[in-house]
Design an enzyme around this catalytic site. Structure first.
Site, PDB file in Angstrom:
ATOM      1  N   ASP A 141       4.418   7.035   0.712  1.00 40.94           N
ATOM      2  CA  ASP A 141       4.774   6.468  -0.585  1.00 40.94           C
ATOM      3  C   ASP A 141       5.017   4.969  -0.441  1.00 40.94           C
ATOM      4  OD1 ASP A 141       4.704   9.025  -1.648  1.00 40.94           O
ATOM      5  OD2 ASP A 141       6.857   9.348  -1.415  1.00 40.94           O
ATOM      6  N   ARG A 142       4.819   4.252  -1.532  1.00 41.01           N
ATOM      7  CA  ARG A 142       5.006   2.800  -1.510  1.00 41.01           C
ATOM      8  C   ARG A 142       6.346   2.399  -0.876  1.00 41.01           C
ATOM      9  NH1 ARG A 142       3.959  -1.663  -5.425  1.00 41.01           N
ATOM     10  NH2 ARG A 142       3.057  -0.172  -6.883  1.00 41.01           N
TER      11      ARG A 142
END
Length: 299
Positions: A141-142
């Site tokens: 995830d970012r």
């Protein structure tokens, strides 16, 4: 003649030779590196590690003349390629392993114009040779930091993805979660995604993708717990959903129930990955240091 390079102490040392007679690059490399296999020498050339008179080359038949200086360097990429939010932990003919910072996208869509890990690595490898490419093997995830693997060919990408369960022997995370967790444990559920891209967990067998998360309590204080988390499966947002299910959402994860953000980021870090190399068969392990903000406040 072989000699040590005259480099500053903070610059990687490399091998170099002065050419004595007319020849071609690959033929010269075979001669001066007799202890290496022919494939290993070809790999060094292919990766752009060979420099002739301070100019990188990947061409096996480039002509050499007496007096030319040939060097082998750790990596050679255009000086214009500045990697931001990531660093390379390992690179070979098949793989690039990176350490990604929180806030950097792994890979965007065709419409995504933000700088991503994928885009930066593509620019990096193409600065060595325009035909080079990278392929994402798995995502973070970012706002999750830590170790990621990229393949340097479609074949290697597909091999790793298909054999992921057998190839990956360890995939561990460090998670900072809300509340006091007293026991280690395992949570199993089935995950589905709704129209808003939220993941939901169900205890009903076969109602979505099966997800198994093991967790071990490392430290606790009055407000938080620090966990080591290992995955049997790698589903989207798996750890984030499972921590919410346990009533201990990950710090800073407003999407999945967190109410505090004392570290100004998501409290999730991909700490280590151990896997069998798809070509050599060698077991490799890479680790990323736990962010200091995760451990602050624990004795």
């Amino acid at each position: 003649m072989k000699k040590k390079s005259k480099t500053k102490s903070n610059t990687p040392r490399h091998e170099e030779w002065t050419v004595k007679e007319h020849t071609e690059v690959l033929e010269f490399l075979f001669k001066v590196m007799p202890s290496k296999s022919r494939n290993a020498v070809k790999g060094i050339l292919k990766r752009g590690q060979v420099v002739v008179n301070d100019k990188p080359t990947t061409q096996f038949d480039d002509a050499l003349k007496p007096g030319d200086l040939v060097q082998i360097r750790d990596r050679v990429a255009s000086a214009s390629v500045k990697l931001k939010g990531l660093k390379i932990l390992h690179e070979d003919d098949d793989l690039i392993v990176i350490d990604k910072e929180s806030g950097l996208l792994s890979m965007g869509s065709k419409q995504e114009r933000q700088m991503t890990a994928y885009r930066q690595l593509m620019e990096y490898v193409q600065s060595i040779h325009p035909n080079n490419r990278v392929f994402i093997v798995h995502r973070l995830d970012r706002d999750t930091s830590g170790v990621m693997i990229f393949a340097r060919s479609k074949m290697i990408q597909q091999h790793l993805q298909k054999a992921w369960t057998e190839a990956v022997q360890e995939r561990s995370y460090i998670a900072l979660v809300e509340g006091v967790m007293k026991k280690d444990g395992t949570i199993t559920s089935w995950l589905t995604e709704d129209k808003t891209f939220m993941m939901h967990s169900s205890p009903k067998p076969n109602h979505g993708q099966k997800a198994i998360t093991h967790y071990k309590v490392l430290k606790t204080n009055r407000k938080f717990s620090l966990l080591k988390v290992n995955l049997d499966t790698g589903r989207k947002n798996q750890i984030r959903v499972h921590m919410q299910d346990l009533g201990h959402p990950i710090a800073g994860d407003k999407k999945y129930g967190s109410e505090v953000n004392s570290i100004n980021r998501l409290g999730l870090h991909a700490n280590a990955i151990k896997f069998k190399h798809p070509t050599s068969g060698k077991v490799m392990r890479f680790e990323s240091e736990v962010p200091a903000s995760f451990t602050r406040g624990f004795k």
